[in-house]
Design a protein around this motif. Structure first.
Motif, mmCIF file in Angstrom:
data_model
loop_
_atom_site.group_PDB
_atom_site.id
_atom_site.type_symbol
_atom_site.label_atom_id
_atom_site.label_comp_id
_atom_site.label_asym_id
_atom_site.label_seq_id
_atom_site.Cartn_x
_atom_site.Cartn_y
_atom_site.Cartn_z
ATOM 1 N N GLY A 59 1.965 -36.461 34.723
ATOM 2 C CA GLY A 59 1.477 -35.806 33.510
ATOM 3 C C GLY A 59 2.441 -34.823 32.883
ATOM 4 N N ARG A 60 3.643 -34.700 33.429
ATOM 5 C CA ARG A 60 4.637 -33.789 32.855
ATOM 6 C C ARG A 60 5.289 -34.421 31.630
ATOM 7 N NH1 ARG A 60 8.610 -31.581 37.459
ATOM 8 N NH2 ARG A 60 9.693 -30.927 35.561
ATOM 9 N N THR A 61 5.488 -33.623 30.610
ATOM 10 C CA THR A 61 6.081 -34.111 29.364
ATOM 11 C C THR A 61 7.529 -34.561 29.574
ATOM 12 O OG1 THR A 61 4.692 -32.618 28.068
ATOM 13 C CG2 THR A 61 6.656 -33.474 26.989
ATOM 14 N N THR A 62 7.872 -35.708 28.977
ATOM 15 C CA THR A 62 9.239 -36.238 29.090
ATOM 16 C C THR A 62 9.861 -36.558 27.732
ATOM 17 O OG1 THR A 62 8.374 -38.497 29.373
ATOM 18 C CG2 THR A 62 8.810 -37.213 31.377
ATOM 19 N N SER A 63 9.170 -36.228 26.638
ATOM 20 C CA SER A 63 9.700 -36.514 25.293
ATOM 21 C C SER A 63 11.071 -35.888 25.097
ATOM 22 C CB SER A 63 8.737 -35.983 24.234
ATOM 23 O OG SER A 63 7.536 -36.709 24.213
ATOM 24 N N HIS A 64 11.240 -34.654 25.559
ATOM 25 C CA HIS A 64 12.510 -33.943 25.379
ATOM 26 C C HIS A 64 13.637 -34.604 26.163
ATOM 27 C CE1 HIS A 64 10.557 -32.460 28.944
ATOM 28 N NE2 HIS A 64 11.585 -31.717 29.297
ATOM 29 N N LEU A 65 13.326 -35.181 27.328
ATOM 30 C CA LEU A 65 14.350 -35.848 28.123
ATOM 31 C C LEU A 65 14.859 -37.103 27.416
ATOM 32 C CD1 LEU A 65 12.785 -35.548 31.705
ATOM 33 C CD2 LEU A 65 14.548 -34.112 30.648
ATOM 34 N N MET A 66 13.929 -37.859 26.876
ATOM 35 C CA MET A 66 14.309 -39.057 26.125
ATOM 36 C C MET A 66 15.164 -38.673 24.918
ATOM 37 S SD MET A 66 11.835 -41.995 24.505
ATOM 38 C CE MET A 66 12.525 -43.412 23.630
ATOM 39 N N GLY A 67 14.755 -37.617 24.224
ATOM 40 C CA GLY A 67 15.498 -37.170 23.047
ATOM 41 C C GLY A 67 16.920 -36.754 23.382
ATOM 42 N N PHE A 68 17.072 -35.901 24.372
ATOM 43 C CA PHE A 68 18.412 -35.435 24.756
ATOM 44 C C PHE A 68 19.285 -36.589 25.249
ATOM 45 C CE2 PHE A 68 16.856 -30.982 24.974
ATOM 46 C CZ PHE A 68 17.940 -30.358 24.370
ATOM 47 N N PHE A 69 18.721 -37.480 26.049
ATOM 48 C CA PHE A 69 19.505 -38.573 26.631
ATOM 49 C C PHE A 69 20.082 -39.493 25.559
ATOM 50 C CE2 PHE A 69 19.892 -42.760 28.788
ATOM 51 C CZ PHE A 69 20.768 -42.395 29.800
ATOM 52 N N TYR A 70 19.208 -40.025 24.717
ATOM 53 C CA TYR A 70 19.674 -41.015 23.741
ATOM 54 C C TYR A 70 20.415 -40.390 22.558
ATOM 55 C CZ TYR A 70 17.154 -44.554 26.364
ATOM 56 O OH TYR A 70 16.732 -45.395 27.361
ATOM 57 N N ARG A 71 19.994 -39.212 22.106
ATOM 58 C CA ARG A 71 20.679 -38.577 20.978
ATOM 59 C C ARG A 71 22.105 -38.176 21.373
ATOM 60 N NH1 ARG A 71 18.025 -36.158 16.843
ATOM 61 N NH2 ARG A 71 16.461 -37.769 17.208
ATOM 62 N N THR A 72 22.264 -37.685 22.600
ATOM 63 C CA THR A 72 23.592 -37.301 23.077
ATOM 64 C C THR A 72 24.509 -38.513 23.173
ATOM 65 O OG1 THR A 72 22.674 -35.446 24.334
ATOM 66 C CG2 THR A 72 24.863 -36.205 24.972
ATOM 67 N N ILE A 73 23.954 -39.621 23.646
ATOM 68 C CA ILE A 73 24.755 -40.848 23.764
ATOM 69 C C ILE A 73 25.183 -41.336 22.385
ATOM 70 C CG2 ILE A 73 24.636 -43.302 24.392
ATOM 71 C CD1 ILE A 73 22.811 -42.421 26.742
ATOM 72 N N ARG A 74 24.290 -41.242 21.397
ATOM 73 C CA ARG A 74 24.641 -41.671 20.039
ATOM 74 C C ARG A 74 25.769 -40.809 19.469
ATOM 75 N NH1 ARG A 74 18.863 -41.536 19.035
ATOM 76 N NH2 ARG A 74 17.946 -43.581 19.429
ATOM 77 N N MET A 75 25.671 -39.496 19.670
ATOM 78 C CA MET A 75 26.725 -38.611 19.172
ATOM 79 C C MET A 75 28.055 -38.916 19.845
ATOM 80 S SD MET A 75 25.164 -34.817 18.457
ATOM 81 C CE MET A 75 24.164 -34.663 19.935
ATOM 82 N N ALA A 76 28.012 -39.108 21.161
ATOM 83 C CA ALA A 76 29.231 -39.430 21.894
ATOM 84 C C ALA A 76 29.804 -40.754 21.407
ATOM 85 C CB ALA A 76 28.947 -39.492 23.390
#
Length: 378
Positions: A59-76
């Motif tokens: 039940g722990r929120t993971t939206s922020h993890l998905m956001g950081f993971f994929y957005r960082t990869i796109r920028m890189a």
């Protein structure tokens, strides 16, 4: 909150200070990003179809993890080396603004409950997003993820925006990425807006050059900050009835907030009233001398992702798809290696200098040669 109306004023009075470009224009750049703002963006935007946040089995929120993971990869993938900066303790003067935000969140929670009871799905989703609050646990999760990805982050002693600006001023990064216009008051060489949302929302990045901003307004930084305080900032309320255009005219006419306050208080017919115990001087000092870790003391390093630890954290602990995490980590590793190439403009500068030297040498040789010919004729 930022500075009310500042973006429109800059666009009108210093249009040359803003350059809009594609994400790829930042190839080879290191950029400091306001992580706290990213956390809010991800928690609001990364949702399931029913509008609820992503969660793991516990039940722990993971939206922020998905956001950081994929957005960082796109920028890189665009050759950008991101460095994230997290908020520290808020300034004491920001307490009033934080209280207002808490009140707005409580009002949104109440309206969300009413919308749920009335079966109004759209209204429920709208108010649910206004109730978002970043927890300490979510901050720590994001830091852990970035560490496993090999992406550096900095924990600011105070405001993330001011620390981003400090890293840019120290030459550790190219610019400060934030949506808050008050970042300009901390004087980063460049403020980058829309960076984290550029690709997802098909937006262009707006790059603000602080030197051109001050040149366009024809103001030293102290007057520019006074104008921003008069417009309205997080540190203190503004003078009721003073809008953006009036604020700019007042600063240009009187030169400082001290003179404006004196003029208003000495004029019994003035339609303006200065707030009691208005702490504009303290706000000015927070912008001019923010609490930051000196850039010279910060060492930024981008390293290889720890694949095994990433799998354990993202897949086993938080329920993400293993193959997608492996593929993402591979893209990140490849992108960070290719991003180490120097920008072409640095080569052009060097080439241009050599070319200029060659031209200068050729002219001198020709001149000397003409002198020798003249002597022979004599």
């Amino acid at each position: 909150m930022g500075i009310r109306g500042l973006n429109a004023l800059v666009s009108e009075n210093a249009p040359k200070a803003i350059r809009s470009s594609e994400l790829k224009s930042l190839f080879g750049r290191k950029v400091a990003i306001d992580a706290s703002m990213c956390l809010y963006q991800f928690l609001i935007a990364v949702r399931q179809q029913d509008g609820s946040v992503l969660t793991n089995e516990s039940g722990r929120t993971t939206s922020h993890l998905m956001g950081f993971f994929y957005r960082t990869i796109r920028m890189a993938g665009h050759g950008i080396k991101p460095c994230y900066v997290f908020d520290g303790k808020p300034p004491v003067m920001k307490g009033g603004e934080l209280e207002k935000r808490l009140k707005r969140r409580e009002d949104a929670e109440k309206k969300a409950t009413e919308a749920k009871e009335a079966g109004q799905a759209a209204e429920l989703m709208k108010y649910q997003r206004r109730t978002v609050r970043v927890t300490r646990e979510q901050n720590e999760d994001a830091k852990k993820l970035l560490k496993l990805m090999g992406i550096p982050f900095v924990e600011a002693p105070c405001e993330a925006e001011s620390q981003c600006a400090e890293l840019a001023k120290a030459g550790k990064v190219y610019g400060a990425a934030s949506e808050d216009m008050d970042t300009l008051c901390y004087q980063p060489p460049f403020l980058l807006r829309n960076l984290t949302a550029a690709e997802a929302r098909k937006l262009k990045i707006d790059e603000y050059n602080i030197k051109e901003v001050l040149k366009g307004f024809d103001m030293p930084i102290e007057q520019f900050i006074d104008m921003c305080i008069l417009l309205g900032c997080d540190y203190c309320e503004t003078i009721r009835g003073v809008g953006p255009v009036t604020a700019m005219k007042m600063i240009r006419k009187y030169g400082s907030l001290e003179k404006i306050v004196e003029t208003i208080e000495n004029d019994p017919k003035s339609k303006y009233k200065v707030p009691e115990n208005w702490p504009y001087k303290e706000a000015r000092q927070l912008f001019l001398h923010p609490e930051v870790t000196p850039g010279s003391e910060v060492d930024l390093k981008w390293t290889e992702p720890d694949i095994d630890a990433l799998i354990n954290f993202m897949v086993k602990e938080n329920g993400f798809n293993e193959q997608r995490i492996r593929d993402g980590a591979a893209k990140l590793s490849k992108a960070l290696k290719s991003g180490t190439q120097e920008r072409l403009d640095s080569f052009f500068r060097v080439s241009g200098t050599k070319s200029s030297n060659k031209k200068r040498t050729t002219k001198e040789e020709a001149k000397n040669g003409n002198k020798k010919k003249t002597r022979r004729r004599r």
